[in-house]
Design a protein around this motif. Structure first.
Motif, short mmCIF file in Angstrom:
data_model
loop_
_atom_site.label_atom_id
_atom_site.label_comp_id
_atom_site.label_asym_id
_atom_site.label_seq_id
_atom_site.Cartn_x
_atom_site.Cartn_y
_atom_site.Cartn_z
N GLU B 101 0.84 -1.20 0.00
CA GLU B 101 0.00 0.00 0.00
C GLU B 101 0.87 1.25 0.00
OE1 GLU B 101 -2.60 -1.49 -0.48
OE2 GLU B 101 -1.68 -3.31 0.31
N ILE B 102 0.36 2.25 -0.67
CA ILE B 102 1.12 3.49 -0.77
C ILE B 102 1.30 4.14 0.59
CG2 ILE B 102 -0.96 4.80 -1.35
CD1 ILE B 102 0.73 6.65 -2.99
N GLU B 103 0.28 4.08 1.43
CA GLU B 103 0.38 4.71 2.75
C GLU B 103 1.54 4.10 3.53
OE1 GLU B 103 -2.36 3.50 1.51
OE2 GLU B 103 -3.93 5.04 1.54
N ARG B 134 -11.86 4.98 -10.04
CA ARG B 134 -11.90 3.69 -10.72
C ARG B 134 -13.14 2.90 -10.35
NH1 ARG B 134 -7.40 1.52 -13.55
NH2 ARG B 134 -6.44 3.40 -14.37
N SER B 135 -13.58 3.14 -9.13
CA SER B 135 -14.73 2.39 -8.64
C SER B 135 -15.36 3.19 -7.53
CB SER B 135 -14.26 1.03 -8.10
OG SER B 135 -15.17 0.54 -7.14
N VAL B 149 -17.47 4.43 -0.72
CA VAL B 149 -16.09 3.99 -0.89
C VAL B 149 -15.68 4.22 -2.33
CG1 VAL B 149 -14.47 2.08 -0.73
CG2 VAL B 149 -16.33 2.26 0.92
N VAL B 151 -12.46 4.06 -5.04
CA VAL B 151 -11.09 3.65 -5.32
C VAL B 151 -10.58 4.53 -6.45
CG1 VAL B 151 -9.57 1.78 -6.00
CG2 VAL B 151 -11.62 1.31 -4.65
N LEU B 152 -9.41 5.10 -6.23
CA LEU B 152 -8.88 6.03 -7.22
C LEU B 152 -7.73 5.40 -7.98
CD1 LEU B 152 -9.13 8.76 -4.58
CD2 LEU B 152 -10.34 8.87 -6.76
N GLY B 153 -7.47 5.95 -9.12
CA GLY B 153 -6.45 5.38 -9.98
C GLY B 153 -5.09 5.29 -9.32
N GLY B 155 -4.45 4.30 -6.54
CA GLY B 155 -4.39 3.23 -5.56
C GLY B 155 -4.90 3.66 -4.19
N GLY B 156 -5.30 4.91 -4.11
CA GLY B 156 -5.84 5.40 -2.85
C GLY B 156 -7.31 5.06 -2.73
N VAL B 157 -7.77 4.97 -1.52
CA VAL B 157 -9.18 4.72 -1.27
C VAL B 157 -9.71 5.85 -0.41
CG1 VAL B 157 -10.84 3.21 -0.15
CG2 VAL B 157 -8.93 2.23 -1.41
N LYS B 159 -13.08 7.29 1.68
CA LYS B 159 -14.38 6.85 2.18
C LYS B 159 -15.07 7.98 2.90
CE LYS B 159 -12.62 4.87 6.45
NZ LYS B 159 -13.11 4.11 7.59
#
Lengths: 332, 332
Positions: B101-103, B134-135, B149, B151-153, B155-157, B159
């Motif tokens: 995960e990026i975080e 993305r979703s 929720v 989901v971004l391109g 890779g972040g989420v 909420k």
DNA sequence: GCTGGCACTCGGTAGGATCGAGTGCCAACG
DNA sequence: CGTTGGCACTCGATCCTACCGAGTGCCAGC
């Protein structure tokens, strides 16, 4: 354990030392409320308290300082939690207003606690794993990378990066998602690591990778720690070396978690000096309270300050914040 | 601006002062490499450097200390970034291993930076808003509460909690999700706040609530800040009050963000003392480097240390980490 | 213009005197 | 016999003084 007069004297010493950080002499104790004997008598009693291990003398001709044992007795038998009216209202107002994401709220709660006590505050959040999966899906990011996103009943979101060796088209992610949803919803996230495969080869490539990732990351970052007010440690000590070592502890989330957990597991709500089990915290005290959601202990709130901390205030603040936090989380 | 000899002397003073934290006298300067004149000459030059504002004397009969102007000249004209071999390898190894995960990766990167430099490290993560959705879905948690929720391109989420005044059944969440997906995917998250409603009354109740929440939370927590190594500040200063005020700054994420952003916006990669614009950081210096993903500046890495920091090392460390971080994020 | 020499400055350290908060002990008292 | 006032004593904190030495500015001479 201590007769009433000794107890009063010990209380007076602790309370004044907490305020002034200076060794307390018999002359000051006689001015404390509840003391109606002469300074000579106080001196005799203080000498006795010293031989019994409740007080200590920095040097021969100085006043007394409480020992860990002294603080312990004070906390167990003499201190009763008390929070001033303004703080009580502040806590109530905070939780009445509290809303939004749980992460944000817990972070704000640490700020509340440092504001109340002027000490560093720590909160261990409810583990996400505990919650049942409400929704799970794979979202493709690049041809070979997708994100597994699971929403849990607690309102937490867990995500894992799933990377494959070969390109995959979006339809496959969808099929895998369908399988994961059918299998996983209603179960803990970890359960997916052992859920049956689909039997369809292309999908199972993805699923087995999901399994592997869940197994790899399942355990460790289960705990969400929030720390605030570390700068208050600098105000509590005048030895910069002490500050440094305490800060070093606070920076290590894993250490903080195990520290709080250990204290709670021992059934304590206060750990004083060496009771913390950490040498760098010899001059610190930790006041903790677990909080419950639906009757189950899911986390801990605490404050870390110097051993000469304001225990009545800290105990009360931690207790009420823990209680209201639990209630707030229970109602969802 | 300075002739070669003055520059050499200034360099010698800065370099020794960085090492020893003691005022540097002419006697020490003559032992530095590149100085081949007598101490008397050095004294004359140092007196000149003082009147020109590059050096200062704590008191009459002491050696010289660099001023902010002195550090500035050193950084601009004399220091060239240099990183020892071991550190270079450490950075490479870190980014070769980096995954997940990026975080988590950004948090680990701050640890890398404090490890390299022994100063506090700060990283501003890429804003999630920038990414395209993305979703997006609404997941019901309780009858009245759902979680949005996205989901971004990147890779972040993201909420957001969506709470309604009346009970809603799951089917409605699904219909709202379908609408949001149709409208939002491919656009930034904020775009959903202005996307058209569906025209269907029950769904639009939900959608307008989603809009309201997105508007309310849209701007502020856009930035993700990672701080590490605050305890190193305690090792850099011996005045506990200085430590306290610096820590207070570091605890305020918003302040840290605007500080770094401000420095980068001014086109600086080093801000020394008052150049930071923050009075509590008068004794600190900040070394920063923006990093780019696909040619666009999306974040900043930096270290915060005392004004007498090891600039060559810090500059090199920040530069290489920023560069490799950007590269790592670009390849996804 | 550079340099060795020299008188001077002044923070830091060490020794010594003083002060005072606080102690332990003891004799006297109710 | 527990309590108390009195008293000699201790010892850290503070202040003063002397002294040392790193470092300076200046100047005369090379």
């Amino acid at each position: 354990m201590l007769d009433e007069r000794k107890a009063s004297i010990l209380r007076a010493v602790v309370e004044e030392y907490i305020q002034t950080a200076q060794p307390v002499g018999s002359g000051h104790v006689v001015n404390a409320p509840g003391i109606s004997v002469s300074s000579a008598t106080v001196r005799n009693e203080m000498a006795a308290l010293e031989t019994e291990g409740f007080l200590a003398q920095p040097h021969t001709s100085a006043g007394r300082i409480p020992t860990e044992k002294g603080y312990r007795y004070f906390v167990d038998a003499l201190a009763q939690p008390s929070l001033d009216r303004a703080s009580t209202l502040q806590v109530r107002a905070f939780f009445d207003r509290a809303h939004g994401e749980i992460e944000q709220m817990l972070a704000d709660t640490t700020r509340l606690l440092t504001g109340l006590t002027d000490y560093a505050a720590v909160i261990i959040g409810p583990p996400h794993e505990a919650g049942k999966v409400r929704s799970v899906q794979l979202v493709g990011l690049t041809p070979r990378v997708a994100l597994l996103v699971a929403v849990l009943g607690s309102g937490g979101v867990e995500k894992r990066t799933i990377d494959l060796a070969e390109d995959v088209d979006d339809a496959l992610w969808l099929r895998a998602t369908a399988h994961l949803s059918a299998q996983g919803i209603g179960h803990p996230l970890a359960w997916l690591a052992t859920a049956p495969l689909s039997g369809e080869a292309t999908v199972d490539v993805v699923l087995s990778r999901v399994r592997a990732v869940l197994v790899a990351t399942g355990q460790d970052d289960a705990d969400h720690v929030y720390v605030n007010g570390a700068s208050r440690m600098a105000a509590s000590f005048d030895a910069v070396e002490t500050v440094r070592s305490v800060l070093t502890i606070l920076e290590q989330q894993l250490v903080v978690v195990s520290l709080l957990r250990d204290v709670v597991d021992r059934g304590l709500n206060v750990a004083i000096g060496s009771e913390t089990g950490m040498q760098p915290l010899a001059d610190c005290a930790l006041v903790v309270a677990p909080y419950t959601v639906d009757g189950e202990r899911v986390g801990t709130v605490g404050v870390l300050g110097p051993t000469r901390m304001n225990y009545p205030q800290a105990l009360a603040a931690v207790a009420v914040v823990g209680q209201r936090l639990g209630r707030r989380l229970s109602e969802g």
